[in-house]
Design a protein around this motif. Structure first.
Motif, mmCIF file in Angstrom:
data_model
loop_
_atom_site.group_PDB
_atom_site.id
_atom_site.type_symbol
_atom_site.label_atom_id
_atom_site.label_comp_id
_atom_site.label_asym_id
_atom_site.label_seq_id
_atom_site.Cartn_x
_atom_site.Cartn_y
_atom_site.Cartn_z
ATOM 1 N N LEU A 88 0.485 -0.887 0.092
ATOM 2 C CA LEU A 88 -0.194 0.154 0.146
ATOM 3 C C LEU A 88 1.112 1.076 -0.023
ATOM 4 C CD1 LEU A 88 -2.601 -0.723 3.182
ATOM 5 C CD2 LEU A 88 -2.983 -1.114 0.142
ATOM 6 N N ASP A 89 2.143 0.958 -0.702
ATOM 7 C CA ASP A 89 3.220 2.506 -0.242
ATOM 8 C C ASP A 89 3.315 2.619 -2.100
ATOM 9 O OD1 ASP A 89 5.183 0.369 -0.753
ATOM 10 O OD2 ASP A 89 4.271 -0.547 0.788
ATOM 11 N N LYS A 90 4.961 3.415 -1.640
ATOM 12 C CA LYS A 90 5.474 3.553 -3.598
ATOM 13 C C LYS A 90 5.544 2.201 -3.785
ATOM 14 C CE LYS A 90 8.464 6.963 -5.006
ATOM 15 N NZ LYS A 90 9.451 7.786 -4.164
ATOM 16 N N ASP A 91 5.967 1.397 -3.295
ATOM 17 C CA ASP A 91 6.599 0.032 -3.891
ATOM 18 C C ASP A 91 5.190 -0.456 -5.752
ATOM 19 O OD1 ASP A 91 9.060 -0.372 -2.756
ATOM 20 O OD2 ASP A 91 8.714 -1.958 -1.420
ATOM 21 N N VAL A 92 3.683 -0.072 -5.148
ATOM 22 C CA VAL A 92 2.767 -0.416 -5.982
ATOM 23 C C VAL A 92 3.880 0.629 -7.608
ATOM 24 C CG1 VAL A 92 0.986 0.393 -6.728
ATOM 25 C CG2 VAL A 92 1.337 -0.532 -4.377
ATOM 26 N N PHE A 93 4.435 1.331 -7.243
ATOM 27 C CA PHE A 93 4.828 2.242 -8.157
ATOM 28 C C PHE A 93 6.012 1.738 -9.069
ATOM 29 C CE2 PHE A 93 7.299 6.191 -10.026
ATOM 30 C CZ PHE A 93 6.640 6.335 -11.183
ATOM 31 N N ARG A 94 7.215 1.762 -7.894
ATOM 32 C CA ARG A 94 8.258 1.641 -7.912
ATOM 33 C C ARG A 94 8.249 0.012 -8.837
ATOM 34 N NH1 ARG A 94 9.318 2.894 -2.376
ATOM 35 N NH2 ARG A 94 10.227 4.404 -2.298
ATOM 36 N N ARG A 95 6.661 -1.033 -8.256
ATOM 37 C CA ARG A 95 7.893 -2.242 -8.995
ATOM 38 C C ARG A 95 6.142 -2.771 -10.456
ATOM 39 N NH1 ARG A 95 9.251 -5.602 -3.415
ATOM 40 N NH2 ARG A 95 11.354 -4.106 -3.007
ATOM 41 N N ASP A 96 5.273 -1.576 -10.378
ATOM 42 C CA ASP A 96 4.020 -1.754 -11.310
ATOM 43 C C ASP A 96 3.455 -3.247 -10.938
ATOM 44 O OD1 ASP A 96 5.534 0.184 -13.005
ATOM 45 O OD2 ASP A 96 6.976 -1.531 -13.985
ATOM 46 N N LEU A 97 2.906 -3.087 -9.968
ATOM 47 C CA LEU A 97 1.705 -3.487 -9.044
ATOM 48 C C LEU A 97 0.957 -3.623 -8.867
ATOM 49 C CD1 LEU A 97 3.965 -4.216 -5.408
ATOM 50 C CD2 LEU A 97 4.011 -5.358 -8.238
ATOM 51 N N GLY A 98 0.188 -2.038 -10.133
ATOM 52 C CA GLY A 98 -1.102 -1.673 -10.200
ATOM 53 C C GLY A 98 -1.627 -0.428 -9.721
ATOM 54 N N ASP A 99 -2.349 0.311 -9.265
ATOM 55 C CA ASP A 99 -2.595 1.855 -9.412
ATOM 56 C C ASP A 99 -2.842 2.236 -7.654
ATOM 57 O OD1 ASP A 99 -5.954 4.059 -10.141
ATOM 58 O OD2 ASP A 99 -4.518 4.342 -8.415
ATOM 59 N N LEU A 100 -2.139 3.526 -7.937
ATOM 60 C CA LEU A 100 -0.699 3.941 -6.687
ATOM 61 C C LEU A 100 -1.730 5.010 -6.183
ATOM 62 C CD1 LEU A 100 1.889 4.406 -5.687
ATOM 63 C CD2 LEU A 100 2.081 6.753 -6.398
ATOM 64 N N ALA A 101 -2.357 5.500 -6.429
ATOM 65 C CA ALA A 101 -3.723 6.519 -5.564
ATOM 66 C C ALA A 101 -4.200 5.083 -4.920
ATOM 67 C CB ALA A 101 -4.172 7.709 -6.908
#
Ligand code: 5GP
Length: 253
Positions: free
Chosen positions: A213-226
């Motif tokens: 539930l943190d910036k790793d979602v963006f860093r690792r392309d795990l879904g929608d950051l917002a």
């Protein structure tokens, strides 16, 4: 109309001159960057969420007596803060192995550490924020030994506070980064928590599912950051239960 003076623009925030001496206005952008800005995107609503979440955590810290730069929120994207002399260090606290520690030591992500570990990186984008030892910090004059004792004490208090607040809403605080600044009261100097506390600077895992539930979602392309940040804000009661960032974040109070 007079334009306010920009003091500094970073990757996720802008600092403007404040309305009174000794204050700044901190503006939260929607820009997301990772890997020293090699990966970039604009995530609509991120700045609004981080402004509100940082307010929530800093106010909580104030309420338990941990000094920090937050004065008050001004609007959806801006908050009034105390001007500090930033110590050029990222102060990182880790409860579980992840990220650069896992890489460095070959330790599986999620392994519980024997105790919270505090470490430092030298804030320098051109160098990629390299990890440094206390010896470096003191020898290069970024902080002295007394400052370091105070920094560790602040970092561990923030860790205990945040770990409890997150655990109460089913989130594990894996690690986080804070920055510390100096304020002067006449000849006396104090160290206070500065910058921001938000999912941009923490690793947050759902306790049950392990969902990030943190910036790793963006860093690792795990879904929608917002979506991930909205989930954190909803659980903490900062966003109404039914709201998603798609309808634009709606603040409570
Ligand atoms: P790591 O060293 O494993 O990459 O990061 C440890 C923790 O510090 C993570 O929670 C990470 O989000 C945070 N962190 C490290 N460097 C930075 C940085 O430059 N900016 C932000 N916002 N957080 C950072």
């Amino acid at each position: 109309m007079a334009r306010r003076k920009k003091i500094y623009e970073g990757k996720a925030k802008i600092l403007y001159e404040g309305p009174e001496p000794g204050t700044f206005v901190q503006y939260f952008k929607d820009d997301a960057t990772a890997f020293n800005a090699q990966k970039k995107d604009v995530i609509e609503g991120k700045g609004v969420l981080n402004n509100r979440l940082s307010e929530f955590f800093m106010q909580g810290l104030t309420n338990i007596g941990v000094p920090n730069h937050f004065i008050r929120r001004i609007n959806m994207r801006e908050q009034l803060i105390r001007q500090v002399e930033i110590i050029p260090l990222e102060v990182i606290v880790r409860n579980f192995a992840a990220g650069s520690l896992s890489k460095r030591l070959g330790m599986e992500e999620g392994t519980a550490l024997p105790r919270p570990i505090v470490e430092y990186s030298y804030k320098n984008d051109a160098l990629g924020d390299p990890m440094v030892s206390e010896e470096y910090v003191v020898a290069f004059g970024w902080a002295n030994q007394q400052d370091l004792d105070d920094i560790v004490s602040l970092a561990l208090r923030v860790n205990d506070f945040l770990s409890g607040v997150f655990y109460a809403v089913g989130i594990k605080l894996v690690d986080f980064k804070i920055e510390v600044g100096r304020i002067w009261d006449g000849d006396f100097m104090r160290l206070i928590v500065a910058d921001e506390i938000s999912p941009d600077s923490c690793r947050l895992w759902d306790v049950k599912s392990g969902r990030k539930l943190d910036k790793d979602v963006f860093r690792r392309d795990l879904g929608d950051l917002a979506d991930a940040y909205s989930e954190v804000a909803r659980r903490l009661g900062v966003l109404p239960a039914q709201t998603t960032h798609l309808t634009k974040p709606t603040l409570i109070n």
